[in-house]
Design an enzyme around this catalytic site. Structure first.
Site, PDB file in Angstrom:
ATOM      1  N   LYS A 175       0.856  -1.194   0.000  1.00  0.00           N
ATOM      2  CA  LYS A 175       0.000   0.000   0.000  1.00  0.00           C
ATOM      3  C   LYS A 175       0.889   1.240   0.000  1.00  0.00           C
ATOM      4  O   LYS A 175       1.491   1.577   1.017  1.00  0.00           O
ATOM      5  CB  LYS A 175      -0.908   0.045   1.238  1.00  0.00           C
ATOM      6  CG  LYS A 175      -1.865   1.234   1.180  1.00  0.00           C
ATOM      7  CD  LYS A 175      -2.505   1.555   2.508  1.00  0.00           C
ATOM      8  CE  LYS A 175      -2.080   2.873   3.119  1.00  0.00           C
ATOM      9  NZ  LYS A 175      -2.130   4.068   2.281  1.00  0.00           N
ATOM     10  N   GLU A 250       9.538   2.083  11.151  1.00  0.00           N
ATOM     11  CA  GLU A 250      10.452   3.226  11.019  1.00  0.00           C
ATOM     12  C   GLU A 250       9.592   4.461  11.221  1.00  0.00           C
ATOM     13  O   GLU A 250       8.700   4.715  10.419  1.00  0.00           O
ATOM     14  CB  GLU A 250      11.095   3.268   9.631  1.00  0.00           C
ATOM     15  CG  GLU A 250      12.097   2.182   9.359  1.00  0.00           C
ATOM     16  CD  GLU A 250      13.294   2.230  10.281  1.00  0.00           C
ATOM     17  OE1 GLU A 250      13.547   3.285  10.912  1.00  0.00           O
ATOM     18  OE2 GLU A 250      13.967   1.201  10.389  1.00  0.00           O
ATOM     19  N   CYS A 284      12.669  11.914   7.516  1.00  0.00           N
ATOM     20  CA  CYS A 284      12.771  11.405   8.895  1.00  0.00           C
ATOM     21  C   CYS A 284      14.114  11.786   9.474  1.00  0.00           C
ATOM     22  O   CYS A 284      14.271  11.880  10.682  1.00  0.00           O
ATOM     23  CB  CYS A 284      12.672   9.892   8.918  1.00  0.00           C
ATOM     24  SG  CYS A 284      11.230   9.296   8.124  1.00  0.00           S
ATOM     25  N   GLU A 385       8.648  16.257  16.523  1.00  0.00           N
ATOM     26  CA  GLU A 385       8.946  16.245  15.095  1.00  0.00           C
ATOM     27  C   GLU A 385       8.014  17.220  14.373  1.00  0.00           C
ATOM     28  O   GLU A 385       6.808  17.191  14.574  1.00  0.00           O
ATOM     29  CB  GLU A 385       8.747  14.836  14.530  1.00  0.00           C
ATOM     30  CG  GLU A 385       9.140  14.754  13.075  1.00  0.00           C
ATOM     31  CD  GLU A 385       9.135  13.336  12.526  1.00  0.00           C
ATOM     32  OE1 GLU A 385       8.115  12.653  12.699  1.00  0.00           O
ATOM     33  OE2 GLU A 385      10.148  12.934  11.926  1.00  0.00           O
TER      34      GLU A 385
HETATM   35  C1  UN1 Z   1      13.403   9.137   5.377  1.00  0.00           C
HETATM   36  O1  UN1 Z   1      13.398  10.359   5.532  1.00  0.00           O
HETATM   37  O2  UN1 Z   1      12.493   8.431   5.803  1.00  0.00           O
HETATM   38  O3  UN1 Z   1      19.287   9.415   4.706  1.00  0.00           O
HETATM   39  C2  UN1 Z   1      14.449   8.426   4.612  1.00  0.00           C
HETATM   40  C3  UN1 Z   1      18.426  10.024   4.085  1.00  0.00           C
HETATM   41  C4  UN1 Z   1      17.757   9.333   2.925  1.00  0.00           C
HETATM   42  C5  UN1 Z   1      16.600   8.527   3.380  1.00  0.00           C
HETATM   43  C6  UN1 Z   1      15.662   9.246   4.310  1.00  0.00           C
HETATM   44  N1  UN1 Z   1      18.711   8.489   2.259  1.00  0.00           N
HETATM   45  O4  UN1 Z   1      18.073  11.149   4.391  1.00  0.00           O
END
Ligand code: UN1
Length: 501
Positions: A175, A250, A284, A385
């Site tokens: 999804k 994650e 993230c 965040e």
């Molecule tokens: C994410 O923001 O979920 O290291 C992944 C990084 C990228 C991946 C981020 N290669 O910022």
């Protein structure tokens, strides 16, 4: 402008949603229609799981190096289509075209890398404690994997999950995020054209509440890999645990850059701007905190303000754009609410702080790059965040204090330190408890062949990428082959001394 109808992919066929319903996605920079998509529900998930379960019976026995050959072909196609995919990605979720290319490249890298794993998937062979007995361990696939992915890396993150799942012999119900369904489709199209047998990957688009929940709750989906918010992820894990699912999460981050008094401030400024404002802060791994030694606070702040003020907002397809839109109007409002919270808490707004509405920008969801200074580590803008182009300078007096501030949040994804002193760099490596740590670089830019993931509320102990990903997508089977022709009891029978085999 296109209004093509994009369908779900179940058992090797592109099909309408059972309900016949659809949903739209619009370009967050311009408001233009990107496409109309089948809006799946419970019955579509049911069909997808049945197809994936049926396909598992043969896919798990398809030789892994041959599975790898399909992935090699898919990787090459992604490479051939890189430019088109990047352009479509920018239209769909807004990141600037260079970064969209990087996202596609990350998927290419992961697909090639996992293709190669088809000739490895190593287990162990060990001597036995008994005579005429052979011991080994092998990785076995688990079954139907539920893969639920976010919109901020619409090709890279699905590939992090799908490629290890497939190379290990699992099948998939996927999804994609509702804001990036077209990128999900593009990835599945490539796998289909590369020769993946019908039913091995199935795609169901739609909302988390309908499609996501149906995948999570389905008894024939033993594994869920989820990337998204901590709130949703915790809910996924709680519900999955009741039925003994294997769950990888994650989730959020509140990543920090440390800038020591001996740092190269030019380099640190570059690293912070890239990590804080790249992808409009919607990674993230974004640097939403800068923990700065008080003796260089003023200079760093001035450099950041000067540079951030010159960054151009705009459509990510235009070469002059530094920062694209954020993904939705709601996200834009959330970001701006945080700016108000920061001001109310007494942080000093050094630059930015506003939703940008000038001219063309009023058609999309743009937020000025924003730097807060004089932030205290316990303020909400230093703890929660934000997922937008906002960063917070937190002054400290020592490395010890900096490390405490970095560790003093509920998340643990990424951190970095800028310093010229190797002893300080090693102190940071030793004492910062994040899943990813950088020295003299920002907090983003993880490569696909090392483990990716975080500690505390960022995850639940699993890692994506690297060979670590295979640990999540396989079960170990330990195999003991006794070829002595007699009963040998481990831990009980003595070994005969006469050299008898
Ligand atoms: C994410 O923001 O979920 O290291 C992944 C990084 C990228 C991946 C981020 N290669 O910022």
């Amino acid at each position: 402008m296109t209004s093509e109808l994009y369908r779900n992919y179940i058992a090797g066929k592109w099909v309408d949603a059972g309900s016949g319903q659809t949903f739209e996605r619009r370009n967050p920079a311009t408001g233009e229609l990107v496409g109309v998509f089948a809006k799946g529900g419970k019955e579509d998930v049911e069909n997808a799981v049945q197809a994936a379960s049926a396909a598992f019976a043969s896919w798990r026995l398809y030789p892994a190096p041959k599975r790898g050959e399909i992935l090699y072909r898919a990787a090459q196609m992604l490479l051939d289509r890189k430019e088109d995919l990047a352009r479509e990605m920018t239209e769909e979720m807004g990141k600037v075209i260079d970064e969209a290319r990087g996202d596609v490249q990350e998927a290419i890298d992961m697909t090639f890398y996992m293709a190669g794993e088809g000739r490895r998937l190593y287990g162990q062979t060990t001597p036995s404690e008994l005579r005429s007995k052979f011991n080994m361990s092998v990785r076995k696939p688990i079954g139907v994997c539920g893969i639920i992915t976010p919109w901020n890396f619409p090709l890279a993150i699905p590939s992090w999950k799908m490629m290890p799942a497939l190379i290990a012999g699992n099948t998939v119900v996927f999804k994609p995020a509702s804001f990036t369904p077209r990128m999900g489709i593009r990835l599945v199209e490539v796998l289909e054209e590369a020769g993946l047998p019908p039913g091995v990957v199935n795609l169901v688009m739609g909302s988390g509440a309908e499609v996501g929940d149906a995948i999570i709750e389905h008894p024939d989906v033993p594994l869920i890999s989820f990337t998204g918010s901590t709130e949703t992820g915790t809910d996924v894990a709680t519900r999955g645990a009741r039925v003994n699912k294997r769950i990888s999460l994650e989730m959020g981050g509140k990543n920090a850059v440390i800038v020591m008094d001996d740092a190269d401030l030019g380099l640190a400024t570059d690293g912070i701007l890239w990590s804080a404002f790249g992808t409009s802060g919607q990674r993230c791994t974004a640097a939403s905190r800068v923990v700065v030694h008080r003796s260089v606070q003023k200079e760093l702040s001035e450099r950041l303000v000067a540079r951030a003020g010159g960054m151009r907002l705009g459509n990510g397809l235009e070469a002059t754009t530094d920062i694209g839109p954020v993904v939705t109007e709601r996200q834009l409002e959330t970001i701006n609410d945080y700016v108000h919270v920061g001001r109310a808490e007494g942080a000093r707004l050094a630059t930015g702080g506003e939703i940008a509405r000038d001219g063309e920008l009023s058609r999309g969801f743009f937020h000025q790059p924003t730097v807060f200074d004089e932030v205290r580590a316990d303020m909400r803008i230093a703890q929660e965040e934000i997922f937008g182009p906002v960063t917070a300078l937190i002054p400290v007096d020592s490395l010890d204090e900096a490390i405490d501030v970095v560790n003093g949040v509920k998340y643990g994804l990424s951190a970095s330190i800028f310093t010229a002193d190797i002893n300080r760099a090693f102190r940071a490596m030793q004492d910062i408890f994040t899943g990813i740590l950088y020295v003299n670089a920002g907090t983003t830019g993880a490569e696909i062949h090392l483990p990716f993931g975080g500690t505390k509320a960022t995850g639940n102990g699993h890692r994506e990428a690297g060979t670590a990903a295979l640990d999540f997508f396989t079960e170990w089977q330990s195999i003991y082959v006794d070829f002595s022709g007699r009963l040998q009891r481990a831990q009980i029978d003595p070994i005969e001394e006469d050299g008898k085999p």
